[in-house]
Design a protein around this motif. Sequence first.
Motif, PDB file in Angstrom:
ATOM      1  N   UNK A 142      -0.953   4.127  -9.931  1.00 55.26           N
ATOM      2  CA  UNK A 142      -1.791   5.170 -10.537  1.00 55.26           C
ATOM      3  C   UNK A 142      -0.909   6.112 -11.358  1.00 55.26           C
ATOM      4  N   UNK A 143      -0.069   5.510 -12.174  1.00 55.50           N
ATOM      5  CA  UNK A 143       0.888   6.283 -12.981  1.00 55.50           C
ATOM      6  C   UNK A 143       0.514   6.227 -14.450  1.00 55.50           C
ATOM      7  N   UNK A 144       0.840   7.274 -15.161  1.00 54.98           N
ATOM      8  CA  UNK A 144       0.630   7.320 -16.601  1.00 54.98           C
ATOM      9  C   UNK A 144       1.956   7.663 -17.283  1.00 54.98           C
ATOM     10  N   UNK A 182       0.987  -1.030  -6.069  1.00 50.51           N
ATOM     11  CA  UNK A 182       0.882  -0.221  -4.870  1.00 50.51           C
ATOM     12  C   UNK A 182      -0.077   0.929  -5.174  1.00 50.51           C
ATOM     13  N   UNK A 183       0.067   2.056  -4.510  1.00 48.75           N
ATOM     14  CA  UNK A 183      -0.834   3.193  -4.746  1.00 48.75           C
ATOM     15  C   UNK A 183      -0.045   4.444  -5.145  1.00 48.75           C
ATOM     16  N   UNK A 184       1.070   4.248  -5.824  1.00 50.29           N
ATOM     17  CA  UNK A 184       1.944   5.365  -6.211  1.00 50.29           C
ATOM     18  C   UNK A 184       1.287   6.164  -7.335  1.00 50.29           C
ATOM     19  N   UNK A 185       1.252   7.492  -7.188  1.00 49.26           N
ATOM     20  CA  UNK A 185       0.607   8.360  -8.177  1.00 49.26           C
ATOM     21  C   UNK A 185       1.611   9.202  -8.968  1.00 49.26           C
ATOM     22  N   UNK A 237       0.830  -1.212   0.000  1.00 48.13           N
ATOM     23  CA  UNK A 237       0.000   0.000   0.000  1.00 48.13           C
ATOM     24  C   UNK A 237       0.861   1.257   0.000  1.00 48.13           C
ATOM     25  N   UNK A 238       2.016   1.179  -0.651  1.00 53.08           N
ATOM     26  CA  UNK A 238       2.942   2.315  -0.679  1.00 53.08           C
ATOM     27  C   UNK A 238       2.439   3.382  -1.649  1.00 53.08           C
TER      28      UNK A 238
END
Length: 383
Positions: free
Chosen positions: A362-364, A325-328, A306-307
């Motif tokens: 959550x990366x683009x 994970x939850x990296x944005x 959950x990083x």
Amino acid sequence: MNRTMKAGARLLSALTLLLLLGAVFTQRPRPKKPTRRPATPRKPPARLPTVPPQPEPKEPTDFPPPILGPPSIFPDCPRECFCAPSYPNALNCENRNIRVIPVIPSRTHYLYLQNNYISEITSEPFLNASEVRWINLANNRIHRIDKQVFEKLPALLYLYAQRNQLNEVPSGLPETLEQLRLSRNRISKIPPGAFNNMGSLTMLDLYHNQLSDSGLGKNSFKGLTNLVQLNLAHNTLRRMPTSIPTSLVQLFLDRNRIDDIPKNFFDNYVHLAFVRLNYNQLSDKGVPKNVFNVSSLLDLQLSHNQLASIPLFNSHLEHLHLDHNTIESINGTQICPYSVQADPSDMSQVPKLRYLRLDGNHLNPPIPLDVIMCFRLLHSIVI
């Protein structure tokens, strides 16, 4: 005239007789339709006398019979086993439906007993087996190993007992042991002193057991001064295990419930190169920013946690797994271990990162330019 009268009288008598007979036949009672009898109620079946439940047999009856091997040139070869003439030091007893270990010949160095129905190990079969170096007991039904067994095996180097029903680490293990595989058992604790004086052990596999924080004490791994690989994956740990040997090179803790890493946990692990913490409950709150900034670390796996941000790491790291994970966002300037004052032509200062996995966050795309500029040796990045 008399004749005529007599004939008429006879005719009248005959007609009268016929009329009487017709009346008799027409007045015969018609047969009544048979009436259905009421159904006779059936008696309930007689209740059999109750039989008290019988105790289960000592040996389950669903086991197939043992398979006997072919005649051997070795007179001491058990019939349940196969003794290859080209390998006189090997005793092959695997896949034989064995329930009890046969007497082991004194010439045996390699003992194969995997894939049978053995439930316990006693010392009697090993009375003359002092030369055994390798035992494979995998995939049996072993729930107990007598301590006296290992007293008969002073030269044992490898013990494979995965896929059994052990509740504890066997006691009395020989000091000579180099590899111990106990994965897929039911082990819930390691007694203090279980590995005393076992300085030769380099690999300990406890994958897929029932170890919890309370089952691991600060002396659980005492004595393992040369341990290289420790596999505690797929247990129920919530905290990082304490007092694990500082000689470790590989530490596997996947699929536990760990949510916190102490700030200086890895400071004394100068040989640690591979750390796997996939499928845990790590978040930014439980991961100190510099905890993975270890110069010996080459491969770090933190997938399926959950990083929300990328932790700092050392320039020697070569593989980093942060997928799912939850990296944005990525800030290459912040995570770059490369000093801006360093000479850009000095390749010894360039970060060694070659593989970076970031998919499932959550990366683009595209990858930020500062990441590319920092990690110039990067061969593969998954986003």
